[in-house]
Design a protein around this motif. Sequence first.
Motif, short mmCIF file in Angstrom:
data_model
loop_
_atom_site.label_atom_id
_atom_site.label_comp_id
_atom_site.label_asym_id
_atom_site.label_seq_id
_atom_site.Cartn_x
_atom_site.Cartn_y
_atom_site.Cartn_z
N MET A 1 0.83 -1.17 0.00
CA MET A 1 0.00 0.00 0.00
C MET A 1 0.88 1.24 0.00
SD MET A 1 -2.58 1.66 2.89
CE MET A 1 -2.46 0.27 3.91
N SER A 2 0.48 2.20 -0.82
CA SER A 2 1.20 3.45 -0.87
C SER A 2 0.32 4.56 -0.30
CB SER A 2 1.58 3.79 -2.32
OG SER A 2 2.04 5.11 -2.41
N ILE A 3 0.77 5.14 0.79
CA ILE A 3 0.04 6.26 1.39
C ILE A 3 0.00 7.43 0.41
CG2 ILE A 3 0.03 7.94 3.28
CD1 ILE A 3 -0.77 5.07 4.08
N THR A 4 1.06 7.62 -0.34
CA THR A 4 1.10 8.70 -1.34
C THR A 4 0.00 8.50 -2.38
OG1 THR A 4 3.47 8.94 -1.02
CG2 THR A 4 2.56 9.87 -3.03
N ALA A 5 -0.14 7.27 -2.87
CA ALA A 5 -1.18 6.98 -3.87
C ALA A 5 -2.57 7.18 -3.29
CB ALA A 5 -1.02 5.57 -4.42
N LEU A 6 -2.79 6.73 -2.06
CA LEU A 6 -4.09 6.92 -1.43
C LEU A 6 -4.41 8.40 -1.23
CD1 LEU A 6 -4.14 4.03 1.19
CD2 LEU A 6 -5.79 4.40 -0.65
N ASN A 7 -3.45 9.17 -0.76
CA ASN A 7 -3.66 10.61 -0.58
C ASN A 7 -3.97 11.28 -1.91
OD1 ASN A 7 -3.32 10.63 2.19
ND2 ASN A 7 -1.12 11.00 2.06
N TRP A 8 -3.25 10.88 -2.96
CA TRP A 8 -3.49 11.43 -4.29
C TRP A 8 -4.90 11.09 -4.75
CZ3 TRP A 8 -4.44 8.43 -8.66
CH2 TRP A 8 -4.56 9.14 -9.85
N ALA A 9 -5.33 9.84 -4.58
CA ALA A 9 -6.67 9.41 -5.02
C ALA A 9 -7.76 10.20 -4.31
CB ALA A 9 -6.83 7.91 -4.78
N ASN A 18 -18.67 5.55 -7.51
CA ASN A 18 -18.11 4.23 -7.83
C ASN A 18 -16.75 4.30 -8.52
OD1 ASN A 18 -20.09 2.76 -6.57
ND2 ASN A 18 -21.28 2.39 -8.42
N PRO A 19 -16.54 5.18 -9.50
CA PRO A 19 -15.19 5.29 -10.04
C PRO A 19 -14.17 5.72 -8.98
CG PRO A 19 -16.74 6.29 -11.55
CD PRO A 19 -17.49 5.96 -10.29
N LYS A 20 -14.59 6.59 -8.06
CA LYS A 20 -13.70 7.02 -6.97
C LYS A 20 -13.35 5.83 -6.08
CE LYS A 20 -12.28 10.55 -4.23
NZ LYS A 20 -11.83 11.85 -4.62
N LEU A 21 -14.34 5.00 -5.78
CA LEU A 21 -14.11 3.81 -4.96
C LEU A 21 -13.13 2.87 -5.64
CD1 LEU A 21 -14.86 2.22 -2.42
CD2 LEU A 21 -16.80 1.28 -3.71
N VAL A 22 -13.28 2.68 -6.94
CA VAL A 22 -12.35 1.83 -7.69
C VAL A 22 -10.96 2.43 -7.67
CG1 VAL A 22 -11.81 0.89 -9.97
CG2 VAL A 22 -14.16 0.81 -9.12
N LEU A 23 -10.85 3.74 -7.87
CA LEU A 23 -9.55 4.41 -7.82
C LEU A 23 -8.90 4.22 -6.45
CD1 LEU A 23 -7.43 6.22 -9.16
CD2 LEU A 23 -8.75 8.20 -8.34
N LEU A 24 -9.66 4.36 -5.39
CA LEU A 24 -9.12 4.16 -4.05
C LEU A 24 -8.66 2.72 -3.83
CD1 LEU A 24 -11.67 6.33 -2.11
CD2 LEU A 24 -9.21 6.76 -2.25
N ALA A 25 -9.41 1.77 -4.37
CA ALA A 25 -9.01 0.37 -4.26
C ALA A 25 -7.72 0.12 -5.03
CB ALA A 25 -10.12 -0.55 -4.77
N LEU A 26 -7.58 0.72 -6.20
CA LEU A 26 -6.34 0.59 -6.97
C LEU A 26 -5.18 1.22 -6.19
CD1 LEU A 26 -7.63 1.43 -10.55
CD2 LEU A 26 -6.92 -0.81 -9.71
N ALA A 27 -5.42 2.40 -5.64
CA ALA A 27 -4.37 3.08 -4.87
C ALA A 27 -3.97 2.27 -3.64
CB ALA A 27 -4.86 4.47 -4.44
N ASP A 28 -4.93 1.56 -3.06
CA ASP A 28 -4.64 0.71 -1.91
C ASP A 28 -3.70 -0.44 -2.28
OD1 ASP A 28 -4.99 0.01 0.84
OD2 ASP A 28 -6.38 -1.55 0.22
N ALA A 30 -1.38 -0.06 -4.71
CA ALA A 30 -0.23 0.53 -5.40
C ALA A 30 1.06 0.41 -4.58
CB ALA A 30 -0.49 2.00 -5.70
N ASN A 31 2.17 0.30 -5.31
CA ASN A 31 3.48 0.34 -4.67
C ASN A 31 3.93 1.81 -4.58
OD1 ASN A 31 4.50 1.08 -7.22
ND2 ASN A 31 5.27 -0.97 -7.68
#
Length: 71
Positions: A1-9, A18-28, A30-31
């Motif tokens: 999990m990348s905190i940077t990716a989650l913060n960005w999302a 729903n697209p936001k939820l998918v983006l957050l799941a992808l960010a979760d 992420a490396n």
Amino acid sequence: MSITALNWAWQISNLKSNPKLVLLALADHANDDGECWPGLESIAQKCCLSRSSIIEHINQLTQIGVVSKKK
């Protein structure tokens, strides 16, 4: 999990829920480089959405330039 990716999302404000939820799941998934390779089924389970919905939302995110896909 990348905190940077989650913060960005979380900062992407022009998405529906729903697209936001998918983006957050992808960010979760992420490396530290913002890359991820989760299976569609795992994203679908995490988001409580169908596999076809996940594909649709990822395609939407790709079309607006929020994410990119590599084969």
